[in-house]
Each structure stands twice: as structure tokens, then as C-alpha cells.
Design a protein around this motif. Structure first.
Motif, mmCIF file in Angstrom:
data_model
loop_
_atom_site.group_PDB
_atom_site.id
_atom_site.type_symbol
_atom_site.label_atom_id
_atom_site.label_comp_id
_atom_site.label_asym_id
_atom_site.label_seq_id
_atom_site.Cartn_x
_atom_site.Cartn_y
_atom_site.Cartn_z
ATOM 1 N N GLN A 8 33.912 36.594 26.756
ATOM 2 C CA GLN A 8 35.365 36.676 26.621
ATOM 3 C C GLN A 8 35.948 37.400 27.821
ATOM 4 N N LEU A 9 37.017 36.839 28.397
ATOM 5 C CA LEU A 9 37.690 37.453 29.535
ATOM 6 C C LEU A 9 38.506 38.649 29.071
ATOM 7 N N ALA A 10 38.508 39.711 29.886
ATOM 8 C CA ALA A 10 39.305 40.895 29.584
ATOM 9 C C ALA A 10 39.858 41.471 30.878
ATOM 10 N N CYS A 11 41.053 42.050 30.786
ATOM 11 C CA CYS A 11 41.702 42.701 31.920
ATOM 12 C C CYS A 11 41.897 44.163 31.557
ATOM 13 N N ASP A 12 41.285 45.054 32.323
ATOM 14 C CA ASP A 12 41.352 46.489 32.062
ATOM 15 C C ASP A 12 40.924 46.830 30.635
ATOM 16 N N ARG B 98 49.391 46.888 40.845
ATOM 17 C CA ARG B 98 48.129 47.479 40.410
ATOM 18 C C ARG B 98 46.961 46.544 40.731
ATOM 19 N N ALA B 99 45.760 47.107 40.671
ATOM 20 C CA ALA B 99 44.537 46.335 40.904
ATOM 21 C C ALA B 99 43.767 46.262 39.585
ATOM 22 N N PRO B 100 43.975 45.206 38.797
ATOM 23 C CA PRO B 100 43.326 45.121 37.490
ATOM 24 C C PRO B 100 41.824 44.884 37.611
ATOM 25 N N ALA B 101 41.088 45.345 36.608
ATOM 26 C CA ALA B 101 39.643 45.119 36.527
ATOM 27 C C ALA B 101 39.406 43.942 35.600
ATOM 28 N N LEU B 102 38.850 42.859 36.125
ATOM 29 C CA LEU B 102 38.600 41.642 35.355
ATOM 30 C C LEU B 102 37.135 41.608 34.940
ATOM 31 N N THR B 103 36.900 41.463 33.627
ATOM 32 C CA THR B 103 35.535 41.413 33.114
ATOM 33 C C THR B 103 35.347 40.167 32.258
ATOM 34 N N CYS B 104 34.096 39.802 32.073
ATOM 35 C CA CYS B 104 33.746 38.681 31.194
ATOM 36 C C CYS B 104 32.522 39.085 30.392
ATOM 37 N N GLY B 105 32.653 39.093 29.096
ATOM 38 C CA GLY B 105 31.548 39.510 28.242
ATOM 39 C C GLY B 105 31.187 40.971 28.420
ATOM 40 N N GLY B 106 32.142 41.779 28.859
ATOM 41 C CA GLY B 106 31.922 43.209 29.018
ATOM 42 C C GLY B 106 31.360 43.621 30.372
ATOM 43 N N THR B 107 31.075 42.663 31.248
ATOM 44 C CA THR B 107 30.560 42.989 32.584
ATOM 45 C C THR B 107 31.564 42.549 33.642
ATOM 46 N N PRO B 108 31.650 43.279 34.752
ATOM 47 C CA PRO B 108 32.610 42.916 35.802
ATOM 48 C C PRO B 108 32.322 41.537 36.389
ATOM 49 N N MET B 109 33.382 40.829 36.723
ATOM 50 C CA MET B 109 33.235 39.536 37.388
ATOM 51 C C MET B 109 33.078 39.786 38.883
ATOM 52 N N ILE B 110 32.286 38.942 39.542
ATOM 53 C CA ILE B 110 32.007 39.105 40.964
ATOM 54 C C ILE B 110 32.380 37.826 41.704
ATOM 55 N N PRO B 111 32.566 37.897 43.024
ATOM 56 C CA PRO B 111 32.860 36.677 43.783
ATOM 57 C C PRO B 111 31.751 35.642 43.580
ATOM 58 N N THR B 112 32.121 34.371 43.487
ATOM 59 C CA THR B 112 31.129 33.324 43.208
ATOM 60 C C THR B 112 30.094 33.191 44.311
ATOM 61 N N THR B 113 30.420 33.596 45.531
ATOM 62 C CA THR B 113 29.454 33.485 46.625
ATOM 63 C C THR B 113 28.249 34.380 46.405
ATOM 64 N N GLY B 114 28.426 35.492 45.703
ATOM 65 C CA GLY B 114 27.319 36.409 45.463
ATOM 66 C C GLY B 114 26.789 36.337 44.047
ATOM 67 N N ALA B 115 27.274 35.390 43.266
ATOM 68 C CA ALA B 115 26.889 35.322 41.863
ATOM 69 C C ALA B 115 25.555 34.615 41.684
ATOM 70 N N PRO B 116 24.636 35.216 40.935
ATOM 71 C CA PRO B 116 23.381 34.536 40.642
ATOM 72 C C PRO B 116 23.624 33.404 39.652
ATOM 73 N N ALA B 117 22.786 32.404 39.705
ATOM 74 C CA ALA B 117 22.903 31.286 38.765
ATOM 75 C C ALA B 117 22.488 31.780 37.384
ATOM 76 N N VAL B 118 23.380 31.669 36.427
ATOM 77 C CA VAL B 118 23.100 32.101 35.060
ATOM 78 C C VAL B 118 22.810 30.861 34.238
ATOM 79 N N PRO B 119 21.666 30.790 33.583
ATOM 80 C CA PRO B 119 21.367 29.610 32.781
ATOM 81 C C PRO B 119 22.328 29.487 31.608
ATOM 82 N N ALA B 120 22.677 28.262 31.287
ATOM 83 C CA ALA B 120 23.592 28.003 30.170
ATOM 84 C C ALA B 120 22.888 28.340 28.861
ATOM 85 N N SER B 121 23.594 29.043 28.005
ATOM 86 C CA SER B 121 23.032 29.373 26.697
ATOM 87 C C SER B 121 23.504 28.332 25.690
#
Length: 105
Positions: A85-89, A32-55
Motif C-alpha cells: 500500500q502506498l503511503a505519504c509521510d 515540503r519533501a514528502p516521504a513516499l513508501t510502499c508496504g512500509g518501506t521507502p520507495m527508491i528510483p527504479t534505476t537502482g531497484a532490485p527485481a522483486v519477484p511477483a507474489s
């Protein structure tokens, strides 16, 4: 219409879009192809990820820890801690327990 989840492969580096969490995929299920999310939003490849400021929030995903899904078929290694929080599907992933060492008699 939502796009299908990208196919995960071991070695893929993913980043959260809502927090500073970054992971490396260690193991993926073959069936299967699981959907990996973090904090309720999909995770994306790091090459296209915007810099998120540390909270100032306390990290939920811990640096250097491995996380697995409920079926123990998807495993990721956290390379940057974050408040999401990390979540799978849609099911929260859990911290992988260390294997006990054999007794040395």
C-alpha cells in the motif's frame, strides 16, 4: 540516523523494495519533501531497484490508477501493480476519484 527523503520531482520513476509496485510522480508539493513508501518501506528510483519477484498476493496498488495524499498535493501514477500500500509521510494514499463530466443538455 536515517537519511532524509529524496526530493521528488514530477516524472521521477520509483519502485517499491518489498513488492512489484512502481509509480511515476505526477505532482509534488512545493513547500515540503514528502516521504513516499510502499508496504512500509521507502520507495527508491527504479534505476537502482532490485527485481522483486511477483507474489501470489492480490494487488493493493492497481495498474493505471492515480493515488493522492490526504492533502491532495502529492499525486503518483501506478505503472506496475503490487501488493504494497502506498503511503505519504506514514498516511495511506487514496485512489484519486475521476472528475465528473459536464452535463450535455
Amino acid at each position: 540516523m536515517t537519511s532524509p527523503a529524496p526530493t521528488l520531482r514530477p516524472g521521477d520513476q520509483l519502485a517499491g523494495t518489498a513488492c512489484t509496485t512502481r509509480v511515476v510522480v505526477v505532482r509534488v508539493p512545493a513547500d515540503r519533501a514528502p516521504a513516499l513508501t510502499c508496504g512500509g518501506t521507502p520507495m527508491i528510483p527504479t534505476t537502482g531497484a532490485p527485481a522483486v519477484p511477483a507474489s501470489g498476493a492480490e494487488p493493493v496498488t492497481l495498474l493505471g490508477k492515480r493515488y493522492v495524499d490526504a492533502a491532495d498535493t502529492l499525486e503518483v501514477l501506478c505503472t506496475s501493480a503490487g501488493a504494497g500500500q502506498l503511503a505519504c509521510d506514514g498516511v495511506p494514499m487514496t485512489l484519486k476519484a475521476a472528475k465528473p463530466l459536464p452535463a450535455s443538455d
